[in-house]
Design an enzyme around this catalytic site. Structure first.
Site, short mmCIF file in Angstrom:
data_model
loop_
_atom_site.label_atom_id
_atom_site.label_comp_id
_atom_site.label_asym_id
_atom_site.label_seq_id
_atom_site.Cartn_x
_atom_site.Cartn_y
_atom_site.Cartn_z
N PHE A 9 0.81 -1.22 0.00
CA PHE A 9 0.00 0.00 0.00
C PHE A 9 0.84 1.27 0.00
O PHE A 9 0.35 2.34 -0.34
CB PHE A 9 -0.94 0.00 1.23
CG PHE A 9 -0.28 0.51 2.48
CD1 PHE A 9 -0.28 1.86 2.79
CD2 PHE A 9 0.39 -0.36 3.35
CE1 PHE A 9 0.35 2.34 3.94
CE2 PHE A 9 1.02 0.11 4.49
CZ PHE A 9 1.00 1.47 4.78
N LYS A 51 -1.27 -7.05 -9.38
CA LYS A 51 -2.29 -6.94 -8.34
C LYS A 51 -1.87 -5.82 -7.38
O LYS A 51 -1.00 -6.00 -6.54
CB LYS A 51 -2.45 -8.24 -7.54
CG LYS A 51 -3.69 -8.14 -6.63
CD LYS A 51 -3.61 -8.97 -5.39
CE LYS A 51 -2.92 -8.33 -4.22
NZ LYS A 51 -3.53 -7.13 -3.65
N SER A 108 4.98 -7.05 3.52
CA SER A 108 5.49 -7.34 4.86
C SER A 108 6.24 -8.69 4.90
O SER A 108 6.00 -9.56 4.06
CB SER A 108 4.33 -7.36 5.85
OG SER A 108 3.45 -8.40 5.49
N CYS A 122 9.71 1.42 3.40
CA CYS A 122 10.58 0.31 3.81
C CYS A 122 11.99 0.82 4.05
O CYS A 122 12.79 0.14 4.67
CB CYS A 122 10.57 -0.79 2.78
SG CYS A 122 11.39 -0.31 1.27
N GLU A 159 9.02 -3.61 13.43
CA GLU A 159 8.70 -2.62 12.40
C GLU A 159 7.40 -1.91 12.78
O GLU A 159 6.33 -2.53 12.79
CB GLU A 159 8.55 -3.29 11.02
CG GLU A 159 8.28 -2.27 9.93
CD GLU A 159 8.15 -2.86 8.53
OE1 GLU A 159 7.56 -3.95 8.38
OE2 GLU A 159 8.65 -2.23 7.58
P1 NAD Z 1 1.24 -6.62 3.16
O1 NAD Z 1 2.19 -7.73 3.29
O2 NAD Z 1 0.12 -6.53 4.12
O3 NAD Z 1 0.55 -6.63 1.71
C1 NAD Z 1 1.33 -6.71 0.52
C2 NAD Z 1 0.50 -7.38 -0.57
O4 NAD Z 1 0.19 -8.73 -0.18
C3 NAD Z 1 -0.84 -6.69 -0.82
O5 NAD Z 1 -1.08 -6.67 -2.21
C4 NAD Z 1 -1.85 -7.56 -0.08
O6 NAD Z 1 -3.12 -7.55 -0.71
C5 NAD Z 1 -1.22 -8.94 -0.13
N1 NAD Z 1 -1.49 -9.74 1.08
C6 NAD Z 1 -1.64 -9.28 2.36
N2 NAD Z 1 -1.82 -10.32 3.20
C7 NAD Z 1 -1.78 -11.45 2.47
C8 NAD Z 1 -1.90 -12.84 2.77
N3 NAD Z 1 -2.09 -13.27 4.01
N4 NAD Z 1 -1.80 -13.72 1.77
C9 NAD Z 1 -1.60 -13.30 0.51
N5 NAD Z 1 -1.48 -11.99 0.16
C10 NAD Z 1 -1.57 -11.08 1.11
O7 NAD Z 1 2.11 -5.27 3.17
P2 NAD Z 1 1.58 -3.77 3.19
O8 NAD Z 1 1.03 -3.47 4.53
O9 NAD Z 1 0.73 -3.50 1.99
O10 NAD Z 1 2.96 -2.99 2.97
C11 NAD Z 1 3.81 -2.62 4.03
C12 NAD Z 1 4.97 -3.56 4.15
O11 NAD Z 1 5.69 -3.61 2.92
C13 NAD Z 1 5.98 -3.12 5.20
O12 NAD Z 1 6.39 -4.22 5.94
C14 NAD Z 1 7.13 -2.55 4.37
O13 NAD Z 1 8.38 -2.58 4.99
C15 NAD Z 1 7.08 -3.45 3.18
N6 NAD Z 1 7.73 -2.85 2.01
C16 NAD Z 1 8.93 -3.36 1.63
C17 NAD Z 1 9.61 -2.80 0.56
C18 NAD Z 1 10.95 -3.32 0.14
O14 NAD Z 1 11.40 -2.99 -0.94
N7 NAD Z 1 11.61 -4.13 0.94
C19 NAD Z 1 9.04 -1.71 -0.12
C20 NAD Z 1 7.81 -1.23 0.30
C21 NAD Z 1 7.15 -1.81 1.37
#
Ligand code: NAD
Length: 494
Positions: free
Chosen positions: A157, A181, A234, A290, A394
């Site tokens: 997000f 997606k 995440s 991140c 985090e």
């Molecule tokens: P998230 O893991 O909740 O969601 C990421 C994606 O996975 C979304 O599209 C979501 O719909 C999907 N998703 C969520 N839960 C799922 C599940 N149980 N099974 C399958 N798919 C699922 O992450 P978020 O809250 O959208 O983003 C924030 C996180 O992303 C933070 O931890 C941040 O550090 C990380 N991030 C990392 C980087 C990097 O390059 N390392 C960059 C940006 C964000």
């Protein structure tokens, strides 16, 4: 002054599949502007059937697209880049409306996204293979980088527009087709991106967008016709769902995950520049990056520490919090109420664990008349110990945890005790300190006098330990390697 909102009435977000705009089959949810509390869109939760339709369309488009010359594919990318430039401001304002970040942060995000399209425009040359004549007597051998088929691209997000562009331009430039997606929390800039992809002239089925959540992700992981996945999100999802399942189903994978970044300040640092960099790193994007700094580790004597922190707190206290479409605003809201509650919960934990709350973001005054639902001001904790929850987990919000270290080695030890390794940075005017830090810290991206160590599109986006799962990375040359198989041709003629 408030800039004009590009979204006037609530939109219905559609999927883009095989060149058609279609309604997702699942139940819609509202997308709410976190600053104004106004519903700006509804987005359906796509089903496996929706995903299947997209993968079928992508699979059908693949044979023709891979045979299209690399130069012709690249020409479409050049058109795409031009359209992104023409719509730069609208794309940026949409991000502010769906996510909450300040308009300048959105503009930065748009620019970084476009840069990936620019780099991918060079694919005809970047994807050339290599060749050895007479590798054995009368035998020639060469590498033909070959596309693999259909890739799933899953976004988080916090950078709704840019992050899918770390992957998608390289995937299509090398002859693959994609199904993107977006995070269902922020689907609007990806819908606009797909409209521009359509206008740029990608043949139907090459660029697809399927909105939704877990159902779509699970469908991608199980799908036989998806060759690989790039995921950004995440750690629990990236490691325990995406990486694990891709291993089980034989898909190549890049999983970029969570972080807890440290910013180390040495007593010889340039104080003014360091404080400015800290402000952007800890509080930019409302801490939802991140690569945001989370722990500030100050090395040095009491005198240096006290002056440094007094200036820091005063500067941060003055940050203007409000709606990001007001150009004078320095920090927007968190993405939604749940995220605000989560971060506020960490502030309670910090207080309980005995850290000193030097600036309490819960008391922030918002500029303008907006509901307080998702706003939380910059927060600073001092006297934080490495073992405290707020130093380890985090938080993903505007919270600075300040720790102290006696020496650089002690500071490096604190950095390396984290399970994450995404973007640690040092502030110093000493070459030897900088070099020692760079060589000894476990971090995929390392900064010297840089607050946010985000690699440009020409470089791979690194990550170590719990911050990254995979081998190759998104962006630049490594993305080209990820999206192609090195087919080796060996020839002898009798
Ligand atoms: P998230 O893991 O909740 O969601 C990421 C994606 O996975 C979304 O599209 C979501 O719909 C999907 N998703 C969520 N839960 C799922 C599940 N149980 N099974 C399958 N798919 C699922 O992450 P978020 O809250 O959208 O983003 C924030 C996180 O992303 C933070 O931890 C941040 O550090 C990380 N991030 C990392 C980087 C990097 O390059 N390392 C960059 C940006 C964000």
């Amino acid at each position: 002054m408030l800039l004009e909102e590009p979204i006037k009435e609530a939109k219905t977000v559609r999927n883009y599949i095989g060149g058609e705009w279609v309604e997702p089959r699942g139940k819609p949810v509202d997308v709410v502007n976190p600053a104004t509390g106004r519903t700006i869109a509804t987005v359906g939760n796509s089903t496996r059937e929706d995903l299947d339709d997209a993968v079928k369309a992508a699979r059908a488009a693949f044979p023709e697209w891979r045979r299209t010359t690399a130069m012709a594919r690249s020409r479409i990318l050049f058109r795409f880049k031009e359209l992104l430039e023409q719509n730069f401001e609208e794309l940026s304002r949409i991000q502010t409306m769906e996510h909450g970040k300040c308009i300048d942060e959105s503009r930065g995000e748009t620019r970084r996204g476009i840069e990936n399209v620019e780099v991918a425009c060079g694919t005809p040359m970047l994807m050339q293979g290599y060749h050895s004549q007479d590798i054995a007597s009368g035998i020639d051998e060469w590498v033909i980088p070959s596309p693999l088929g259909v890739f799933g691209i899953i976004g988080p997000f916090n950078f709704p527009f840019m992050i899918p562009l770390w992957s998608a331009p390289y995937a299509v430039a090398t002859g693959n087709c994609v199904v993107i997606k977006p995070s269902s929390e922020v689907p609007l800039s990806q819908m606009r991106l797909a409209e521009l992809a359509e206008e740029a002239g990608f043949p139907p089925g090459v660029w697809n967008t399927v909105n939704g959540g877990r159902l779509v992700v699970d469908g991608m992981l199980d799908h036989r016709d998806i060759s690989g996945i790039t995921f950004v999100g995440s750690t629990p999802v990236g490691r325990d769902v995406i990486y694990k399942r891709c291993g089980e189903t034989g898909k190549r994978v890049i999983a970029q995950c969570g972080a807890k970044n440290c910013l180390v300040v040495m007593p010889d640092a340039n104080v003014g520049a360091t404080i400015q960099a800290c402000q952007t790193s800890f509080f930019g994007n409302t801490g939802q990056r991140c690569l945001a700094a989370a722990n500030l580790i100050v090395v040095g004597e009491d005198g240096f520490y006290k002056n440094f922190m007094a200036t820091m707190i005063e500067r941060v206290r003055q940050m203007k919090v409000g709606y990001g479409l007001d150009e004078s605003i320095q920090m927007g809201p968190l993405r939604d109420r749940a995220k605000k509650e989560r971060v506020s919960g960490y502030i309670d934990v910090g207080v309980k664990e005995g850290a000193r709350l030097s600036l309490d973001g819960r008391l922030v005054k918002i500029i303008g008349a907006y509901p307080e639902t998702a706003f939380l001001g910059p927060t600073i904790f001092e006297d934080v110990e490495p073992s405290m929850t707020i130093a380890q987990e985090e938080i993903f919000g505007p919270v600075m945890s300040v720790l102290r270290a006696g020496t650089l080695d002690e500071a490096i030890e604190i950095c390396n005790s984290s399970p994450y390794g995404n973007g640690h940075s040092i502030f110093t005017s000493s070459g030897p300190y900088a070099r020692h830090f760079q060589n000894n810290v476990d971090s995929g991206n390392v900064g010297v006098n840089i607050g946010i160590v985000a690699p440009m599109a020409l470089f791979p986006f690194g990550g170590m330990k719990d911050s990254f799962f995979g081998v190759l990375h998104t962006q630049g040359r490594e993305a080209l390697r990820f999206f192609t198989e090195s087919k080796v041709a060996i020839q002898r003629w009798f």
